[in-house]
Design a protein around this motif. Structure first.
Motif, mmCIF file in Angstrom:
data_model
loop_
_atom_site.group_PDB
_atom_site.id
_atom_site.type_symbol
_atom_site.label_atom_id
_atom_site.label_comp_id
_atom_site.label_asym_id
_atom_site.label_seq_id
_atom_site.Cartn_x
_atom_site.Cartn_y
_atom_site.Cartn_z
ATOM 1 N N CYS A 93 -3.120 -3.196 -4.318
ATOM 2 C CA CYS A 93 -2.770 -4.607 -4.457
ATOM 3 C C CYS A 93 -4.005 -5.468 -4.710
ATOM 4 N N ASN B 152 -4.570 1.011 -1.127
ATOM 5 C CA ASN B 152 -4.155 -0.367 -1.379
ATOM 6 C C ASN B 152 -4.413 -0.701 -2.845
ATOM 7 N N VAL C 260 -4.894 -5.625 2.866
ATOM 8 C CA VAL C 260 -3.792 -5.422 3.807
ATOM 9 C C VAL C 260 -4.406 -4.960 5.128
ATOM 10 N N PRO D 1 0.839 -1.201 0.000
ATOM 11 C CA PRO D 1 0.000 0.000 0.000
ATOM 12 C C PRO D 1 0.875 1.252 0.000
#
Length: 146
Positions: free
Chosen positions: A54, A52, A58, A27
């Motif tokens: 991704c 984030n 997270v 992040p």
């Protein structure tokens, strides 16, 4: 013998690549800042947007700083008509999501400054993720939000 070395090498390379891919995405901290306070203040508040980008969620579990003896993550809540600060606990950010630390809501409570911080200074802060990684940013000290 060379074939077994080649297979072992390929396996280790694939394993390392998979581990690297799993930790490659992290992040990011955007718009960090710390609200300035009068000289001698025992605490300051920090704000940011954690993004984030991704493919996996997270989880933020803690905050650390070289500039504060006791950094914490708090949330402002209203109880019986009175605003109070409470520890935020673990904070999950979904894939593609963001978490906003803003005045009157989720924020960093930066207690026990280890050095004087005035307008224009920079505080060093990092968020600790559940998997042990840390996300670092320099937080400019300002009177008001950027």
């Amino acid at each position: 013998m060379n074939a077994s070395r080649l297979l072992l090498g390929s396996f280790l390379f694939a394993l390392a690549s998979a581990a690297s891919a799993a930790t490659a995405c992290a992040p990011t901290i955007d718009k960090p800042w710390v609200r300035s306070a009068p000289p001698g203040a025992k605490s300051l508040a920090g704000y940011l947007v954690l993004r984030n980008g991704c493919d996996a969620p997270v989880t933020v579990v803690d905050v650390e700083s070289l500039d504060f003896g006791m950094p914490m993550i708090h949330r402002t809540v209203e109880e019986g008509g009175v605003s109070r600060m409470r520890p935020a606990g673990k904070l999950e950010v979904p894939p593609g999501g963001e978490l906003r630390f803003e005045p009157g809501g989720l924020h960093l409570m930066l207690m026990r400054p280890l050095r004087p911080l005035a307008d224009g200074d920079v505080a060093r802060v990092r968020l600790v993720l559940a998997d042990g990684r840390r996300v670092f940013a320099e937080f400019p000290v300002r009177r008001a939000a950027p």
